[in-house]
Design a protein around this motif. Structure first.
Motif, PDB file in Angstrom:
ATOM      1  N   ALA A   9       0.862  -1.181   0.000  1.00  0.00           N
ATOM      2  CA  ALA A   9       0.000   0.000   0.000  1.00  0.00           C
ATOM      3  C   ALA A   9       0.897   1.229   0.000  1.00  0.00           C
ATOM      4  O   ALA A   9       1.970   1.227   0.601  1.00  0.00           O
ATOM      5  N   ILE A  10       0.449   2.256  -0.720  1.00  0.00           N
ATOM      6  CA  ILE A  10       1.118   3.557  -0.697  1.00  0.00           C
ATOM      7  C   ILE A  10       0.175   4.522   0.016  1.00  0.00           C
ATOM      8  O   ILE A  10      -0.945   4.744  -0.443  1.00  0.00           O
ATOM      9  N   LEU A  11       0.615   5.076   1.123  1.00  0.00           N
ATOM     10  CA  LEU A  11      -0.212   6.012   1.890  1.00  0.00           C
ATOM     11  C   LEU A  11       0.308   7.428   1.686  1.00  0.00           C
ATOM     12  O   LEU A  11       1.521   7.659   1.724  1.00  0.00           O
ATOM     13  N   ASP A  12      -0.609   8.358   1.462  1.00  0.00           N
ATOM     14  CA  ASP A  12      -0.200   9.757   1.310  1.00  0.00           C
ATOM     15  C   ASP A  12      -1.157  10.653   2.076  1.00  0.00           C
ATOM     16  O   ASP A  12      -2.279  10.910   1.633  1.00  0.00           O
ATOM     17  N   THR A  13      -0.713  11.114   3.233  1.00  0.00           N
ATOM     18  CA  THR A  13      -1.539  12.001   4.060  1.00  0.00           C
ATOM     19  C   THR A  13      -0.938  13.405   4.097  1.00  0.00           C
ATOM     20  O   THR A  13      -1.117  14.131   5.083  1.00  0.00           O
ATOM     21  N   TRP A  21      -7.851  -4.869   3.894  1.00  0.00           N
ATOM     22  CA  TRP A  21      -7.024  -3.673   4.037  1.00  0.00           C
ATOM     23  C   TRP A  21      -7.873  -2.405   3.904  1.00  0.00           C
ATOM     24  O   TRP A  21      -7.727  -1.457   4.687  1.00  0.00           O
ATOM     25  N   HIS A  49      -6.384  13.073   1.915  1.00  0.00           N
ATOM     26  CA  HIS A  49      -5.425  12.002   2.178  1.00  0.00           C
ATOM     27  C   HIS A  49      -5.858  10.763   1.395  1.00  0.00           C
ATOM     28  O   HIS A  49      -7.048  10.475   1.312  1.00  0.00           O
ATOM     29  N   THR A  50      -4.881  10.071   0.845  1.00  0.00           N
ATOM     30  CA  THR A  50      -5.217   8.919   0.003  1.00  0.00           C
ATOM     31  C   THR A  50      -4.292   7.745   0.295  1.00  0.00           C
ATOM     32  O   THR A  50      -3.188   7.918   0.814  1.00  0.00           O
ATOM     33  N   ALA A  51      -4.765   6.568  -0.060  1.00  0.00           N
ATOM     34  CA  ALA A  51      -3.913   5.376  -0.047  1.00  0.00           C
ATOM     35  C   ALA A  51      -4.180   4.593  -1.316  1.00  0.00           C
ATOM     36  O   ALA A  51      -5.320   4.563  -1.799  1.00  0.00           O
ATOM     37  N   ILE A  52      -3.128   4.007  -1.845  1.00  0.00           N
ATOM     38  CA  ILE A  52      -3.253   3.089  -2.989  1.00  0.00           C
ATOM     39  C   ILE A  52      -2.908   1.698  -2.465  1.00  0.00           C
ATOM     40  O   ILE A  52      -1.790   1.473  -1.987  1.00  0.00           O
ATOM     41  N   LEU A  53      -3.853   0.790  -2.543  1.00  0.00           N
ATOM     42  CA  LEU A  53      -3.622  -0.578  -2.067  1.00  0.00           C
ATOM     43  C   LEU A  53      -3.459  -1.503  -3.263  1.00  0.00           C
ATOM     44  O   LEU A  53      -4.205  -1.411  -4.232  1.00  0.00           O
ATOM     45  N   ASP A  54      -2.475  -2.394  -3.185  1.00  0.00           N
ATOM     46  CA  ASP A  54      -2.280  -3.360  -4.273  1.00  0.00           C
ATOM     47  C   ASP A  54      -1.993  -4.726  -3.672  1.00  0.00           C
ATOM     48  O   ASP A  54      -0.892  -4.986  -3.194  1.00  0.00           O
TER      49      ASP A  54
END
Lengths: 369, 369
Positions: A161-165, B175, B159-164
């Motif tokens: 996962a890539i989190l960006d806050t 997740w 705020h964002t998250a990219i889950l893979d």
């Protein structure tokens, strides 16, 4: 100056990292096995100073997040921190030129060595905590303007996962924490990516080599029958930390410990050998405050460590037991960890403590008067 | 064939989506407000068939994830689903040519309309559930080979998250769920991105217009004093669903309801008007199984709906109350939701039910013999 870390260094490094772990940070001997195998397979890892970084280099720190107590039953496969770093590289569209610890105390001193060994990149001799702290926003990186976002987290299946806050590093901590719990209690992250100029501005320099030196100091003191406290004080005197001092010796007479909100919290009580004095140490994973007969002597972010009286080996908060004969040894923090901005993030109030931060060496001088 | 959705359509759409929500899926009237304002501001939204998609178009479905009961106290700011879609576009390096529901039942029928209106892109008349289901892996998209990863999730702060999680859509659900809880119980996602060819292969076509038609059918039946069950059966007869039938009428005499593991679980008991028969309906957010005098009559993924006897309005599991006079109306699922692969993901066993799936219209015929 650049130097190499070989398998022979890992014992001292683990001991020194345990000391800087101030009771928490996870047992560095677990990470040691992982690193030792990698170093034997891939050769030594190069450790470089922040001064040796190009301004536009890309440093991607790597770390473990989660409950160290889970780690014993859930050893890393070894792919996890690599997956995290690769995911962040892909997201940024650039390759890391080096990795770095975010935390030089405890197990997180070793994870970047493993990553560096596997990838053939150097490790930067610096970190963002100068010790161990329980949460991801408690970083000089964050305090002096490098964001923890974007953060990559990975599990043993290569899921990421890539989190960006944005600049909200406390939300980043919260998001990463729930994912780490979901993943099984422990996970691996890559975050606080920065260039060389940012590393020089925001990182606490020399902390990986400091862990190595402190670990070596304790070993050599034991081998040569020197007083470990005197040896530590001498080693610390020419570092950014400056001041280290034994503040109490005695026998542990009580340990009250509970697990709450993902933390190990509690209080240890130590009775003095030659007096009616008692020392209490409150902890939340790490040792937070040491009081002697009710008077605060050392408080976070200054470092409180507990050493076996005879061997000088650091003892974690988890390992404190009734009857242990111990020495409480305090270490002052570098100036950049004592600024108002820094105290706002990891000073006493950040842990719910009521006291003001007073550098412990000032209290020590007052006590001597 | 492409058509436009205007604010005047939203009442019928909400009613039909509530019906297809089969007791769960969240109250579509909440999403309706959001969409209505957007449509008035931006003009109507174009709804297109899967047949009208270019093979290489990029469809990014959008949805809400979380506990619909929280939504009432935590209305969306409106930026959240847009943030999620933008984050996924950035990750993929391409702009979406259209959005699509992942779930045509309940509130998730409306979120893509809001997104489409704000961004000026069309909505695809299809979805991946053909009704409402509680979890993200319960998608024909997943069953027929489109992965939910990468998934973008966003909060109201951007705020964002990219889950893979690769092909592991169940981990993806886990997740995303913990992040949604951390964010405050409700969050917005963009996921199951696909091209036009994949949409034609994996989506259930025509489900957005079906919700609209079913809602209109119920309204017109009430306005014209027709029997709502007869009207629904007739409307369904020329759709992929084919078969709809009233299986019980009576008065609710007991509702047992508890919240466990983030779901609303329980059983409603309905006593027949003209007989000693009773009908029980077990639910986990959605209605899962309807039994008459202990014999299973309808089981998931076939649709069980509960209608007010007089008005024909659908009633959610949350809104079931002692004394309500109701009709239990069953709807068969499209063939692509009844294959062994599909039943493996959202058949009875996926909900811990012991019974085999038998299409309810077969049981109905058997009962008539």
């Amino acid at each position: 100056m650049a130097f190499e870390i070989t398998p022979d260094d890992l014992g001292d490094l683990a001991r020194g990292a345990a000391l800087l772990g101030t009771g928490g940070g996870g047992d560095p001997t677990i990470g040691r096995t992982l690193v030792s195998e990698a170093l034997r397979r891939n050769g030594p890892v190069t450790v470089i100073d922040t001064d040796e970084l190009d301004d536009d280099s890309l440093i991607i720190p790597t770390a473990l997040i989660g409950a160290p107590s889970v780690l014993v039953e859930r050893l890393p496969r070894g792919t996890e921190p690599i997956s995290a770093l690769r995911a962040l590289e892909n997201h940024l569209g650039r390759k890391a030129t080096a990795t770095m610890p975010i935390e030089c105390g405890g197990i997180n001193s070793t994870i970047p060595l493993f990553v560096a060994s596997q990838l053939g990149i150097p490790v930067v001799d610096a970190d963002g905590m100068g010790r161990a702290f329980p949460e991801l926003q408690m970083e000089t990186f964050a305090i002096y303007g490098v964001s923890g976002s974007p953060l990559a987290i990975a599990d043993e299946h290569g899921h990421t996962a890539i989190l960006d806050t944005g600049d909200d590093n406390k939300s980043l901590e919260g998001w990463a924490r729930v994912l780490a719990i979901k993943i099984g209690g422990v996970s691996y992250i890559a975050e606080y990516s920065m260039n060389g100029a940012e590393a020089r501005r925001t990182a606490i320099p020399g902390t990986l080599s400091l862990a190595l030196r402190l670990g070596r100091t304790l070993r050599e003191a034991r081998e040569n029958h020197h007083d470990p406290a005197d040896a530590l004080s001498e080693t610390l005197s020419d570092t950014l930390y400056g001041h280290g001092e034994s503040i109490f010796t005695g026998k542990i007479v009580d340990v009250e410990r509970r697990t709450a909100e993902g933390f190990t919290r509690g209080t240890a009580t130590i009775a003095g050998f030659d007096s009616d004095s008692t020392c209490t140490i409150d902890f939340q994973n790490e040792f937070l405050v040491a009081r002697i007969d009710g008077d605060t002597r050392v408080v976070v972010p200054d470092l409180i460590t507990v050493l076996h009286l005879e061997t000088g080996e650091p003892i974690t908060a988890e390992a404190l037991r009734y009857g242990q004969r111990v020495r409480v040894f305090a270490i002052s923090t570098p100036e950049m960890m004592r600024t108002p901005e820094a105290l706002n993030v990891f000073g006493p109030s950040a842990f719910g403590l009521g006291e003001e931060f007073v550098p412990f060496e000032h209290r020590a001088q007052a006590a001597l008067r």
